[in-house]
Every structure is written in structure tokens, then in C-alpha cells.
Design a protein around this motif. Structure first.
Motif, PDB file in Angstrom:
ATOM      1  N   VAL A 185       0.846  -1.189   0.000  1.00  0.00           N
ATOM      2  CA  VAL A 185       0.000   0.000   0.000  1.00  0.00           C
ATOM      3  C   VAL A 185       0.885   1.243   0.000  1.00  0.00           C
ATOM      4  N   GLY A 186       0.635   2.163  -0.951  1.00  0.00           N
ATOM      5  CA  GLY A 186       1.340   3.434  -1.005  1.00  0.00           C
ATOM      6  C   GLY A 186       0.379   4.577  -0.746  1.00  0.00           C
ATOM      7  N   SER A 187       0.852   5.820  -0.961  1.00  0.00           N
ATOM      8  CA  SER A 187      -0.016   6.972  -0.730  1.00  0.00           C
ATOM      9  C   SER A 187       0.362   8.115  -1.657  1.00  0.00           C
ATOM     10  N   ILE A 242       6.901   2.456   3.265  1.00  0.00           N
ATOM     11  CA  ILE A 242       5.887   3.365   2.741  1.00  0.00           C
ATOM     12  C   ILE A 242       6.403   4.017   1.468  1.00  0.00           C
ATOM     13  N   HIS A 243       5.607   3.938   0.413  1.00  0.00           N
ATOM     14  CA  HIS A 243       5.922   4.619  -0.842  1.00  0.00           C
ATOM     15  C   HIS A 243       4.982   5.806  -1.006  1.00  0.00           C
ATOM     16  N   THR A 244       5.539   6.987  -1.319  1.00  0.00           N
ATOM     17  CA  THR A 244       4.721   8.161  -1.593  1.00  0.00           C
ATOM     18  C   THR A 244       4.930   8.594  -3.043  1.00  0.00           C
ATOM     19  N   LEU A 245       3.840   9.022  -3.669  1.00  0.00           N
ATOM     20  CA  LEU A 245       3.854   9.438  -5.071  1.00  0.00           C
ATOM     21  C   LEU A 245       3.404  10.885  -5.154  1.00  0.00           C
ATOM     22  N   ALA A 272       9.803   6.112   0.820  1.00  0.00           N
ATOM     23  CA  ALA A 272      10.413   6.022  -0.502  1.00  0.00           C
ATOM     24  C   ALA A 272       9.606   6.943  -1.408  1.00  0.00           C
ATOM     25  N   SER A 273      10.215   8.044  -1.816  1.00  0.00           N
ATOM     26  CA  SER A 273       9.493   9.094  -2.533  1.00  0.00           C
ATOM     27  C   SER A 273       9.688   8.966  -4.038  1.00  0.00           C
TER      28      SER A 273
END
Length: 644
Positions: free
Chosen positions: A279-281, A306-309, A334-335
């Protein structure tokens, strides 16, 4: 998260299985992991299969495309049937409280053979029928075939997060997750719903309750269900199963309200993190997405991935990268970032218009499209997003005008004047616009029209073909009316149910599913909305003009103060003004195209003149331009047909 479709026909015509395969392929992007079919005839009962050729000659055919999120095994495959084959279900969405419901149903004697929320939903419907809807926490559009009662039961979630469209004639009934899928159905024409063109072109409204911009295609409204008899001997109407309760202010203090809001939002995000895949955000750098990311970190612990976009605007005025950096550093994510250009817009426009199925209103949709494209490239299948927070917590500047109107309606003149003066200090807020918004809610509509003309915002601009609209759309009035004395709450309700949120959810669903991504919106639960809208208005916008006041208090100590103290709002904004200049030749060609001249709703000569005024700075409102562009491209790509 999935794609669904189906058709029910009268008589013995049978359903072409090659056509059924085309319908499935049209929904592929919504569920690339698997597909399933169901066929039914009165004489032979129902059959579920992965091969459409095995259900030839049926009266009812249903299609499911699967995006595997919970229980990735074969046990989660759809269409799913009950043990006695009486019930079959097609489900698009997620039920976040499926674990709790499963325990309750087991205590009632139900056995389970999978770990999927689909089976829980099916058993819940078997146990409680339509009353099961009020027990659900989630986003959903589902169809249940009940052979004993002889019905198709269709339902859509509380806010319309997941789509469900249908058409109905004397000979057949069809449904699908997207309008462009229904355009494949034999009885669905490509005629435009002329009555919906005016609110789209003039106000940018793209959601119309039960209607769409296609004449023959309807939308099951949010918080409604529809029961269709298999005998098809009547045309049923949608039934509402939930609405926000009438205003009854809670007797609660400000600090207690902030504490309660943090508790229920934390619980919502905890449940929205339930998944068997990563799950990312989305992360814009604003308060809502930042709060989600910081809560994810709090719930997942220091080691959770956590991956953020994020979208990064090339225009420094709109660039929010410094705010994004604060959250990325604080939450240790992780951006992943994308910087789209006007060339990307031209390259992507055709696919975006096809993806949306109906026109959209601004280039912010393009920024969102690129973020989900990036998420797909990173292999993410689930994303959290902050949709709904602005609409319930007064995030837009016009809500400040509504708050002033509430004070004036209650004869709190000093407080209203104080709020107007203090509100002027915030970035992007114009005192004249603020005052006109407040007084516009209080005065009769005919006086409002005089004010709009003075401000150069007439209701009927010259680029509309008024002669054509007068013939085909007699109602060219304002599409919203607010009620006092609680004007802020009235506007929040309209934003949630009719004006803003429905179209934002449609954009989000299509953009995310275009790249086979499930987008979840944890602010949108009945519990959160009912709680927030029962708070006093000054908890939402305080006497200093601070919007989302109680939410900022609730997040204090979790979200960095720099984010909480922000008063500007940008979001997924694109540098439209610069892009318009760069795209001038392309837009001029589009306005001169055959497709443009085929649209009788537009006065093409005046659209060109208006575009020149936008480029020269004589006309500040640029939003009309993108509506023209969208409508022209939509007309061309879908061969839309207009009344003469």
C-alpha cells in the motif's frame, strides 16, 4: 478492486459470446489478474466459467475482471456463488471491516472457504439482505443474482467512490463499471444528454446524480440500491439507503472534538491499510495527504515500508516540493515524483479523455493521471488518497464565504466583519470575491445576476450558443442553492453529495484504474462525515478564518507544525497559464476542427475570441478553455451525437 458488467435480455434472442469477450477486454485495465463469466437461463439455471463460449444462448450474462488485493488465491475468484447456488455476486471495491463482519457471521452459523472480503459481502447479503449495506465500511459497487427471488440487486457505496452505470429499455437491462463499456451494448446510442451540457460548460459540473452526459446511460447514485426483476416486467427506481442526518450540533468541547476526530480517523486508516499487497499513498504536500502519510508511519511502525507518489509543478509558484520533502523526511518514505509538461499533456490527452469516458474540468486531472501512471510503473496496486477532507472540513476558500454568510444570517455582524477582515490575509483569498460569495448566498437570484454582470461573470457568456440551449435546455439557472442559517454546513453537504466530491471521485477512480491501481479514500466513511458535520461551524472555520481548524488541532503532535500552519492550498495544480501560451497553436487548431464545428452548443467564433482574451490577460477565468478542449476531444473520440 475490479471491473464488472452484465446484460439481461427478454425473450430467446441469446447473447453473443464474441461480444461478451469484447466487453471483458474493455474492462481489462480494471482487473488484469483474472476474468470470470456467469450465464443464466430460466430453464437451465446459472453457470460460472472462465470461458464465455460456455454460456452461449443465455438470457443473463455477467462479466468480472479481477484485480487481486485480498486473498490472492483462486478462492477469491468471481463470480462467486453461495453453496446452494441460489446467490451469485459480482463485486468491485473493498470492505474494510470484513474481518469484524466475518466474525459476526461465523457466530451466526456461516462457514467461510476463503479469506476474501467478497465472500464476507456475499454472506452478509444472504444474512441481512439490503440491510447489510448499513453495516459495511468500504467502497463498493456490487450486483447479487438471487435465483429464488428472481432479482438482480445492484448497490453503490455511501459516497459513490466506486462507479456503477446502467441502461434500461423494454427489451434489456445492462450495467457496467464505466460508460464507455456500456457504449458497446446494442441498445445504447451515442446521443448526448443535452440538458447536462449547460451545467458542464458553464460551471464545470460533471456529475449529475442519476444522469450522465450520455442520453441513454444512467448512474446508480451514491448510497442507493436498485432491484431489477429477472422477468423484466417493470422499470424499477433506485432506493436511497443512507443520508447524512439532519443537523444536530454535538454538545462537545473543541479539544474533545479534536481528540475524537483523531481516534476515528486513525481507526479508518488502520482498516484502509488491510491488504495482501503493498500500500502506497499520494502526497501533495498539503495537510490531508500529509496526515495520511504520517498516520501510516505511526500505525506501521518505524520499519514499515511506505511509498509516496507526488506531482511536482514546473512553475515555482505552484511547486510544493519543499512541503513534500518535510513529510518524506519525517515519515521516512520512498518518494517517487513526476514533473509533467505541456508536451506530456498533448501526448496524454486522448488517452485521458478515453479513460474518463466523460469530459473533465481542469488540468489538475492530468497531474493526478501522471501520479497514478508513476505508481503503476513502481508496481504499486493500492494507494491511499485524501479525497473528501476538503469537502467536509471546509478546505476551499469559498467555504470561508459560506461561514461569513452563516454569521450574517444569525445577525452576528461584528463576527462576520472580523472574519472578512482576517480572511483577507490568507494567500489566494480575494476580499471582493469573499464578500460577493457571502452576500450571494443571502440575496435573491435576480440580484445575484446583476452582481455577476458587474464582476464580468455573467451566467450566459457569449461563447454559449444560447439559441440552441434555449431550444434543448430550457433550465439555464444556477445548479445550486444554499439554505440558512447554517450556510457553511449547507455548502459542505452540497460539496460532498452533488457539486465537488462526486466528480473528484470519478476522476480518481478512472485515473487509478487506468493503471490497474486501487485508490482508497480513508476520510470518506459515514462515521467520520456524520461526526464532522455535527460539529459547530466555528470548529470547521474558526474566528480567525483558519479552515480545517479542528482537524489541524487533531493532527498536532503527529504532523509537522510547518504543514499544520500552512494556510495556502495548491494540491495537484498545473501551471495552466503558461501551458495555455505554449499550447496556443494546438488549441487554435482544435477550435477550428471538424469536431468543434459539430458541437451546436458552442459558438465557435466567440470561443476563439474568448481564448484570445485569456491569452492577453483580459479574461482571468481560464477554466472554460479546458472544458471546450475536453468536450471537443470527447465528441471526436466517442462519436457523440447532438440534437440539431
Amino acid at each position: 478492486m475490479c471491473g464488472i458488467a452484465g446484460i439481461l435480455i427478454r425473450g430467446n434472442k441469446g447473447i453473443d459470446t464474441d461480444w461478451l469477450g469484447r466487453v471483458s477486454r474493455e474492462l481489462y485495465h480494471r482487473g488484469p489478474d483474472d476474468e470470470g463469466f456467469l450465464g443464466w437461463t430460466p430453464s437451465n439455471g446459472s453457470v460460472v466459467t472462465r470461458e464465455p463460449s460456455q454460456i452461449e444462448g443465455v438470457n443473463l450474462a455477467m462479466v468480472h475482471r479481477r484485480l487481486s488485493i485480498l486473498d490472492l488465491s483462486e478462492a477469491g475468484w468471481q463470480p462467486m456463488q453461495s453453496e446452494d447456488h441460489r446467490y451469485s455476486i459480482l463485486f468491485n471495491g473493498e470492505i474494510y471491516n470484513y474481518i469484524e463482519l466475518r466474525c459476526e457471521l461465523q457466530n451466526l452459523g456461516h462457514a467461510f472457504y476463503s479469506h476474501s472480503d467478497t465472500e464476507v459481502l456475499l454472506k452478509a447479503y444472504i444474512q441481512w439482505g439490503e440491510k447489510s449495506l448499513s453495516r459495511l465500511l468500504g467502497m463498493f459497487a456490487f450486483v447479487v443474482l438471487d435465483l429464488q427471488r428472481g432479482t438482480l440487486f445492484l448497490a453503490r457505496d455511501f459516497f459513490g467512490i466506486k462507479p456503477l452505470y446502467y441502461y434500461m429499455s423494454d427489451e434489456s437491462f445492462g450495467f457496467a463499471s464505466e460508460t464507455k463499456t456500456l457504449l458497446l451494448f446494442p441498445e445504447v446510442s451515442r446521443k448526448v444528454n443535452t440538458g447536462r451540457l449547460f451545467p458542464y460548460l458553464r460551471f464545470g459540473l460533471t456529475d449529475f446524480g442519476n444522469e450522465t452526459l450520455w442520453r441513454d446511460i444512467y448512474q446508480l447514485p451514491a448510497a442507493h440500491y436498485l432491484e431489477v426483476p429477472l422477468q423484466f416486467n417493470k422499470h424499477p427506481e433506485p432506493v436511497r439507503y443512507w443520508r447524512v442526518p439532519s443537523y444536530a450540533p454535538l454538545d462537545i468541547g473543541y479539544n474533545e472534538a479534536a481528540h475524537c476526530l483523531r481516534e476515528i480517523l486513525t481507526d479508518s486508516i488502520r482498516k484502509h491499510l488491510r491488504s495482501d499487497v503493498q500500500v502506497g499513498s499520494c502526497l501533495s504536500g498539503g495537510l490531508d495527504s500529509s496526515a495520511i502519510v504520517m498516520m501510516m508511519r505511526d500505525l506501521l511502525g518505524s520499519t514499515g515500508e511506505i511509498h509516496t507518489l507526488s506531482h511536482i509543478a514546473s512553475d515555482q509558484v505552484l511547486n510544493e516540493e519543499k512541503w513534500i520533502d518535510i513529510i518524506v523526511g519525517s515519515a521516512n518514505t520512498a518518494s517517487h515524483r513526476v514533473i509533467p509538461s505541456e508536451v506530456d499533456l498533448i501526448d496524454s490527452l486522448e488517452d485521458m479523455v478515453k479513460t474518463q469516458g466523460e469530459p473533465f474540468g481542469s488540468t489538475s486531472i492530468f497531474a493526478q493521471y501522471k501520479v497514478f501512471e508513476l505508481a503503476g510503473q513502481q508496481g504499486l496496486k493500492v494507494m491511499l488518497d485524501g479525497q473528501g477532507a476538503d469537502e467536509m472540513l471546509g478546505g476551499y476558500w469559498n467555504f470561508l464565504g459560506a461561514r461569513i454568510a452563516s454569521l450574517l444570517a444569525q445577525w452576528k455582524i461584528f463576527q462576520a466583519c472580523t472574519l472578512l477582515i482576517r480572511g483577507r490575509r490568507f494567500p489566494g483569498i480575494d476580499a471582493i470575491n469573499l464578500a460577493s460569495m457571502a452576500f450571494g448566498m443571502l440575496v435573491p437570484e435576480n440580484i445575484q445576476e446583476c452582481g455577476r454582470k458587474i464582476l464580468g461573470r455573467e451566467l450566459l457568456p457569449a461563447w454559449l450558443n444560447l439559441e440552441w440551449f434555449g431550444k434543448h435546455c430550457p433550465d439555464m439557472s444556477l445548479p445550486w442553492k444554499y439554505n440558512g442559517p447554517h450556510y457553511l454546513r449547507s455548502q459542505l453537504l452540497d460539496a460532498l453529495s452533488a457539486i465537488t466530491l462526486p466528480m473528484l471521485l470519478r476522476y480518481e477512480d478512472r485515473n487509478s484504474m487506468r493503471f490497474s491501481i486501487e485508490s482508497r479514500v480513508p476520510f470518506l466513511t459515514p462515521q467520520i462525515v456524520e461526526f464532522v458535520l455535527s460539529l459547530p461551524e466555528d470548529f470547521i472555520i474558526d474566528q480567525n478564518g483558519v479552515r480545517k481548524s479542528v482537524f489541524r488541532k487533531a493532527m498536532r503532535g503527529l504532523v509537522p507544525d510547518a504543514i499544520l500552519d500552512r494556510q495556502d492550498k495548491i494540491g495537484f495544480a498545473a501551471p495552466e497559464e503558461k501551458w495555455l501560451v505554449a499550447l496556443k497553436p494546438w488549441i487554435e487548431n482544435l477550435l477550428s476542427s471538424e469536431a468543434a464545428h459539430s458541437i451546436p452548443a458552442l459558438n465557435i467564433k466567440e470561443t476563439k475570441s474568448s481564448f484570445e482574451r485569456v491569452l492577453s490577460g483580459l479574461q482571468r477565468d481560464r477554466s472554460f478553455t479546458w472544458r471546450w478542449v475536453n468536450l471537443i476531444e470527447w465528441t471526436r473520440l466517442f462519436n457523440a451525437e447532438y440534437e440539431n
